[in-house]
Every structure is written in C-alpha cells, then in structure tokens.
Design a protein around this motif. Structure first.
Motif, short mmCIF file in Angstrom:
data_model
loop_
_atom_site.label_atom_id
_atom_site.label_comp_id
_atom_site.label_asym_id
_atom_site.label_seq_id
_atom_site.Cartn_x
_atom_site.Cartn_y
_atom_site.Cartn_z
N ALA A 151 0.81 -1.22 0.00
CA ALA A 151 0.00 0.00 0.00
C ALA A 151 0.84 1.27 0.00
O ALA A 151 0.31 2.35 -0.21
N SER A 152 2.13 1.14 0.22
CA SER A 152 2.99 2.32 0.21
C SER A 152 3.11 2.84 -1.23
O SER A 152 3.43 2.07 -2.14
N PRO A 153 2.88 4.13 -1.44
CA PRO A 153 2.97 4.68 -2.79
C PRO A 153 4.38 4.70 -3.37
O PRO A 153 4.55 4.89 -4.57
N ARG A 169 -1.31 -4.44 5.02
CA ARG A 169 -1.26 -3.45 3.95
C ARG A 169 0.11 -3.30 3.30
O ARG A 169 0.21 -2.77 2.21
N TYR A 170 1.15 -3.71 4.01
CA TYR A 170 2.50 -3.45 3.53
C TYR A 170 3.30 -4.74 3.34
O TYR A 170 3.15 -5.68 4.11
N ASP A 174 7.44 -3.24 8.97
CA ASP A 174 8.40 -2.47 9.76
C ASP A 174 9.07 -1.39 8.93
O ASP A 174 9.48 -0.37 9.48
N LEU A 175 9.18 -1.59 7.65
CA LEU A 175 9.86 -0.63 6.78
C LEU A 175 8.86 0.28 6.07
O LEU A 175 8.84 1.49 6.28
N CYS A 176 8.00 -0.30 5.26
CA CYS A 176 7.06 0.50 4.46
C CYS A 176 6.03 1.22 5.32
O CYS A 176 5.74 2.39 5.10
N ASN A 181 4.20 6.34 7.93
CA ASN A 181 3.82 7.02 9.16
C ASN A 181 4.73 8.22 9.44
O ASN A 181 4.26 9.28 9.84
N VAL A 182 6.02 8.06 9.20
CA VAL A 182 6.97 9.17 9.40
C VAL A 182 6.67 10.30 8.41
O VAL A 182 6.65 11.48 8.78
#
Length: 198
Positions: A151-153, A169-170, A174-176, A181-182
């Motif tokens: 789900a990360s663009p 979703r990712y 832990d990474l995406c 979020n950041v």
C-alpha cells in the motif's frame, strides 16, 4: 526437502520474502540476494531446511542464479489478476520438484500430510514446490484477494497476507508502514508550522 502440506503460511512467507529481495522493491539498497551466502541466510531466516539444497550444504552460485529466475517467475505469477492462472502456476511449481503427498507420523506420533521433493531436485525446484504449495493453500483457505501489492505509494513490493484478519497493507510492515507514518507525521508538523507563521 519435506514440509507439511497444511502449513501454507510457510510457503506464502517464503514467497513474500523472495519477491521483496529484488532491486525493484529495494530501491535504496538494491538487490538483496547478491551472493550464495546471503541466499543461505535468507533460507535460514525463513525456516527453509538446509536439506533443500541437493547436497545438504550451503547454496552455490548456480543455486542463486536459479532462485533469482524463480523470483522473476513468481513475481509474474503473483501479479496475475486471474485466480485460475495463479492456481495453474502454483500447481506447475509444485509439479516441478514435488514427488507427491506423503502421509507420515510427525514427532508427536500424529499423522500428517507432507509434500516431499524428488531427491535430485535443485534448491530452486524445492523452493518452487514449497512456494507453490503455500500459494495453493492460500487460494483454497483464504482467497486470491490475499495476494496484494504494498500500500505504500513508493514501494513496488508484494505480499501474501496469511494473517487471521486479512488486513495487512504493507510488504514489509516495519519498513514501508513506518516510512509512511513518518512521512505523514512530517507533513502534519510542516502544515502546523505553516499555520503558526501566518
């Protein structure tokens, strides 16, 4: 190699992990599987028994090349919108090295279905059988909709969601998930700073 037929999460996890080792997904760090020793660590991290290699030893350069080719084939398969195509491809992966189901007792003395690979199967063929079995289990138990893009663009990763809720979703939470979020947090702070300066 021999693995539980009912443990589709193992094969699905290996599929997810393998897909996400490519430079296409790891844009900032590049290819993750750069040498046979790294492939060995990947197998260990994903609980793939070392007897997966024909000699029972560490992976070779040839093993690495064949696993990279398998990864490409797997990516093409997972990107398919056709549930039937995924089933057909997963069946073909199992047939590559599978010697058929076995009914054997486990360590506790209970009967379990296992999939075993042929003794002469290569590492890539064994992984294909493991991954194919995992994908078939997901299709049968959870559905084709559990095979997803991240789900990360800013990520081209994919994953097979074997969670109970099915809300993953990712590809690499832990990474995406953290990156997103950041970025959202920074955008909110930036928007807050802009409003205060007016």
């Amino acid at each position: 190699m021999k693995f539980l037929f009912s443990d589709y999460a193992l094969g699905a996890g290996v599929a997810t992990g393998l897909i996400n080792t490519s430079a296409r997904v790891r844009r900032s760090t590049g290819e993750a599987l750069t040498e046979p020793a790294v492939l060995g660590r990947f197998l260990s991290e994903h609980r793939v028994p070392m007897d997966a290699t024909p000699s029972g030893e560490h992976p070779t350069q040839r093993d690495l090349e064949e696993v990279l080719a398998l990864r490409h084939e797997l990516r093409t398969l997972l990107e398919s919108d056709s549930e039937d195509r995924v089933a057909e491809g997963a069946n073909a992966m199992v047939a590559t090295a599978g010697a058929g189901p076995l009914l054997e007792r486990d360590a506790d003395g209970h009967w379990q279905w296992y999939v075993a690979t042929k003794p002469q199967a290569s590492l890539a063929e064994g992984l294909a059988a493991l991954i194919g079995t995992g994908l078939l289990g997901v299709l049968r138990t959870l559905s084709h909709h559990r095979i997803r893009h991240c789900a990360s663009p800013v990520c081209d990763g994919m994953f097979v969601d074997t969670s109970k809720a099915g809300r993953r979703r990712y590809c690499m939470p832990d990474l995406c998930g953290n990156r997103l979020n950041v970025a959202k947090h920074r955008a909110r702070r930036q928007a807050g700073t802009g409003q205060n300066s007016e």
